[in-house]
Design an enzyme around this catalytic site. Structure first.
Site, PDB file in Angstrom:
ATOM      1  N   PHE A  54      29.753  -5.716  31.635  1.00 56.19           N
ATOM      2  CA  PHE A  54      29.002  -6.338  32.719  1.00 56.19           C
ATOM      3  C   PHE A  54      27.583  -6.631  32.254  1.00 56.19           C
ATOM      4  O   PHE A  54      26.883  -5.748  31.751  1.00 56.19           O
ATOM      5  CB  PHE A  54      28.958  -5.417  33.933  1.00 56.19           C
ATOM      6  CG  PHE A  54      30.246  -5.356  34.714  1.00 56.19           C
ATOM      7  CD1 PHE A  54      31.407  -5.951  34.229  1.00 56.19           C
ATOM      8  CD2 PHE A  54      30.294  -4.708  35.932  1.00 56.19           C
ATOM      9  CE1 PHE A  54      32.591  -5.893  34.951  1.00 56.19           C
ATOM     10  CE2 PHE A  54      31.471  -4.645  36.662  1.00 56.19           C
ATOM     11  CZ  PHE A  54      32.620  -5.234  36.166  1.00 56.19           C
ATOM     12  N   GLU A  55      27.155  -7.855  32.447  1.00 62.25           N
ATOM     13  CA  GLU A  55      25.805  -8.268  32.085  1.00 62.25           C
ATOM     14  C   GLU A  55      25.173  -8.967  33.283  1.00 62.25           C
ATOM     15  O   GLU A  55      25.684  -8.874  34.410  1.00 62.25           O
ATOM     16  CB  GLU A  55      25.845  -9.163  30.846  1.00 62.25           C
ATOM     17  CG  GLU A  55      26.445  -8.476  29.623  1.00 62.25           C
ATOM     18  CD  GLU A  55      26.423  -9.342  28.368  1.00 62.25           C
ATOM     19  OE1 GLU A  55      25.685 -10.339  28.333  1.00 62.25           O
ATOM     20  OE2 GLU A  55      27.166  -9.019  27.429  1.00 62.25           O
TER      21      GLU A  55
END
Length: 608
Positions: A390-391
Site C-alpha cells: 500500500f502506497e
C-alpha cells in the site's frame, strides 16, 4: 513500488515542528485534602520505590535541586533510561504531576490513567527546569505509573523533587497493591518461546510480565509462555502483581536464552532474495515470463492485484494483455510455471497495491470484499500468500489516533482484521509480507500520524499499527529504502539513500526498536531478524536511491557481522537477517542481473 522510474522525493518536516509543541501545562492548585502520593520523590533514599529500565538509573549528590540527592539516568542503545513508580490513586479525580529536570529531551509523564495518558518534556539542556502536567483518573482507575525518561543518543539527565498531588486514597481499611512476586524462573526455551513461572502472590488478581522493548503481557495465573522471540537471543523478564488497588513493584529479573534454529513461520531459505515480477503490465524493463525467472529468486511477488475502485475492497488480477506484452504466456502456462517454481521450493505471492493501486478499507463491507476477492486470486492461481504494497493515501491516520498499539482509524483497523482473517484461513504456512516506504515506518520515529505536534502528513508511520498487530503473523517486512528523503536514525543523525549508512540505519531501527513520536514513552518493539529484508531498486532506472553492489555488501557486513559499519554504529549484530528485496525482477534482467548475482555471490561467500 514503481511501474516507471520515479524521481519523487519525500518532503520531510524538520525538528522545528517539534519545537512548536507546548512544554508546560498549568495544573490546578492543590486543596487541603490533597497529598503528595509519590514515594521517595526526592531520591533521598536512593532508588527505593523506583524501577529504572536497563539498570540506567542511579542517585548522585551533584547536581541536586534540593536536599542531598537527585536521580541520574543514562540512555544507552535502545534504552531511553525510563524510571517509573506505580502510585495508588483515587478514581475519577484530578492530579498534578511535577518534577524538576536537567538535560536535553527529558520527559515526565503518567501512564494507565484510565482517561488520556499525559507527558511533557524539555529539549534544552542547562539549568534545572520544572515540568508540570495534569490528568484525571478514570472511573475505575486505582493506580497509575509516573515516570521520567531521556532520549536515545542523549547524555545522562537528572530528575529531582518529583511529586504527584491529588486526593489520597490511603488510610485505614483502604485496599493496597500486592507485594512483588517472588520465585520467578524460566524454563523450556525454544527457538521462539520461553516458559515463565513464579510463586502466587497473596491478594493478586492478575500479573504483568515485563520485557524490555515489549508491551507488558497480562495473565491471571502465576505462569506464562512468551512467544514471538528470536532464536539464540537472551531476554530479561520481570513480573508484577496487580489487584483493584494497583500494581506491585516488579520482581527480581530472570534471564533466558532461546535455542538456535528457525523462528516461527513458513519455510524459507536462511537468506532469501525477494523480487517483484511485472505480471499484469509492461514498462521499459520488458515483460518476463514466470517460467523464465531465474532460480536465484526465492520469493516472487506478482505485481499487481489492483482494486476496482479505491474504496471497494474488490481486488482483481489478470495477466498483461498480449498487445502490451508480446510473448505473454496463457493463464494455463502461467499457472503451470507457478507450480514448477513451488516444486523447486520457491514462494509465489500476489502483491496488492503498488504506486497506482490505492486501497482504502474504510468500511467492514470493503474489508470483507477484500478478503473474498484476494482469496479468489490466491485459490485460482494456487499462490503461497500475500504481499501488501500500500502506497499513496491507502493508509493515513485520523487525527487523535496516536497509539500504535490501539489504532482507531477504520482503514487501519479493517486492514489488520482482513489480514488476520486471511492468515487464519490459510494456516501457518501462509506467507504474509509487507513493502511499505520509509515514510510509513521509520518516519514514525519523528512524526506519527497527525499526532500532537500537528501539521505533518498523517501517513507518517501509518504502517506501524499494522506491523505491530501482525508481528506474530508477519513472514517478511521489506521496507522500500528508496524513493525517500533523508530519515533520522537512532543516532539522531539524518541519513540519505543510496549508500550503506542509510540501509544500516533504517534496518537497525527495525531490529532494535524505536520510540514513536507523539508516544515517546512507547517503544515500537524490535522485529525478529528473520522477518526483515532490505528493499532496494535493482538498477538506476528502477527507482530513486539505487545503491551500488559494494555499498549493499557493506550494509550486509555491518548488520550481520558488525564489520564495515562506516559512520553508523548498530545496536546489535544479526546474522539471521533474512536478505534483500528488489524492485524488480524485470529491472534486474534489464541490468544484466547485477542485483541477483551480487546477492548470490555474497551469501555463497558467507556460507563458504
Amino acid at each position: 513500488m514503481r511501474r516507471i522510474p520515479s524521481r519523487r522525493a519525500l518532503s520531510l518536516l524538520t525538528a522545528a515542528a517539534l519545537a512548536a509543541a507546548g512544554l508546560f501545562a498549568a495544573g490546578p492548585s492543590a486543596t487541603a485534602a490533597d497529598a503528595d502520593l509519590v514515594r521517595n520523590g526526592g531520591f533521598e533514599s536512593g532508588l527505593t520505590d523506583w524501577t529504572c529500565s536497563g539498570a540506567s538509573g542511579t542517585t548522585v549528590s551533584t547536581p541536586a535541586h534540593s536536599g542531598t540527592s537527585a536521580l541520574k539516568a543514562t540512555p544507552a542503545g535502545q534504552d531511553h533510561a525510563r524510571c517509573a513508580q506505580t502510585v495508588t490513586v483515587t478514581p475519577d479525580s484530578a492530579y498534578t504531576l511535577t518534577a524538576w529536570v536537567q538535560g536535553a529531551y527529558v520527559y515526565l509523564g503518567a501512564a494507565g490513567t484510565g482517561t488520556t495518558d499525559v507527558s511533557t518534556w524539555t529539549q534544552s539542556p542547562g539549568a534545572w527546569k520544572q515540568l508540570t502536567t495534569t490528568f484525571r483518573t478514570g472511573p475505575t482507575t486505582t493506580s497509575v505509573s509516573v515516570y521520567t525518561h531521556g532520549w536515545y543518543g542523549q547524555p545522562a539527565h537528572f530528575t529531582d523533587d518529583l511529586t504527584l498531588v491529588g486526593p489520597d486514597p490511603g488510610g485505614p481499611g483502604q485496599p493496597q497493591p500486592p507485594a512483588a512476586p517472588t520465585g520467578l524462573t524460566a524454563s523450556g526455551a525454544t527457538a521462539g518461546s520461553v516458559n515463565l513461572s513464579w510463586t502466587a502472590t497473596a491478594g493478586a488478581t492478575g500479573y504483568r510480565v515485563h520485557r524490555a522493548g515489549a508491551e507488558p503481557l497480562s495473565v491471571t495465573a502465576p505462569s506464562a509462555t512468551i512467544t514471538g522471540l528470536a532464536p539464540a537471543t537472551t531476554y530479561a523478564f520481570q513480573v508484577s502483581a496487580v489487584n483493584a488497588a494497583g500494581e506491585s513493584p516488579r520482581s527480581a529479573t530472570v534471564s533466558a536464552t532461546t535455542t538456535s534454529g528457525p523462528g516461527p513461520g513458513p519455510d524459507l531459505p536462511a537468506h532469501a532474495l525477494v523480487g517483484y515480477l511485472h505480471a499484469s503490465f509492461a514498462n521499459g524493463s520488458g515483460y518476463l515470463r514466470m517460467a523464465d525467472v531465474p532460480a536465484s529468486w526465492d520469493v516472487i511477488n506478482l505485481a499487481f492485484g489492483e482494486p476496482t475502485s479505491v474504496t471497494s475492497g474488490d481486488i482483481r488480477f489478470s495477466l498483461c494483455p498480449a498487445a502490451e506484452c508480446p510473448g505473454v504466456e496463457t493463464p494455463a502456462e502461467f499457472k503451470a510455471a507457478i507450480k514448477a517454481k513451488q516444486a523447486a521450493g520457491k514462494k509465489v505471492l500476489i502483491s496488492i497495491g503498488g504506486q497506482n493501486g490505492q486501497v482504502q478499507l474504510g468500511t467492514t463491507a470493503a474489508r470483507d470484499t477484500f478478503v473474498s476477492s484476494v482469496s479468489k486470486i490466491i485459490d485460482e492461481y494456487g499462490l503461497d500468500g500475500l504481499d501488501i504494497d500500500f502506497e499513496g493515501h491507502s493508509l493515513s491516520l485520523a487525527a487523535g489516533d496516536t497509539d500504535f498499539r490501539n489504532p482507531t482509524t477504520p482503514v487501519v483497523v479493517n486492514l489488520i482484521s482482513a489480514l488476520k482473517t486471511l492468515k487464519a484461513r490459510y494456516g501457518p504456512d501462509f506467507v504474509l509480507t509487507m513493502a511499505p516506504e520509509t515514510f510509513f515506518v521509520q518516519l514514525g520515529y519523528q512524526f506519527y500520524g497527525s499526532g500532537p505536534w500537528g501539521g505533518q502528513d498523517p501517513r507518517a508511520g501509518a504502517y506501524l499499527p499494522v506491523i505491530h498487530a501482525l508481528r506474530a503473523d508477519l513472514t517478511l517486512l521489506h521496507v522500500q529504502d528508496y524513493n525517500s528523503g533523508p530519515i533520522m536514525g537512532l543516532d539522531n543523525q539524518y541519513h540519505s539513500m543510496g549508500g550503506a549508512d542509510f540501509h544500516i540505519a533504517m534496518t537497525d531501527m527495525l531490529l532494535t526498536g524505536f520510540p514513536v513520536a507523539g508516544n515517546p514513552d512507547r517503544v515500537f518493539p524490535a522485529l525478529r531478524p528473520e522477518q526483515v529484508a532490505i528493499g532496494l531498486p535493482a538498477t538506476t532506472n528502477a527507482g530513486n536511491g539505487h545503491t551500488p553492489p559494494a555499498e549493499v555488501n557493506k550494509a550486509l557486513d555491518c548488520l550481520t557481522k558488525k564489520q564495515n559499519c562506516g559512520t553508523y554504529t548498530t545496536h546489535g549484530t544479526w546474522p539471521a537477517l533474512r536478505g534483500l528485496m528488489t524492485w524488480s525482477v524485470n529491472w534486474d534482467r534489464f541490468g544484466s542481473w547485477e542485483f541477483s548475482r551480487n546477492f548470490d555471490g555474497y551469501f555463497a561467500d558467507a556460507a563458504g
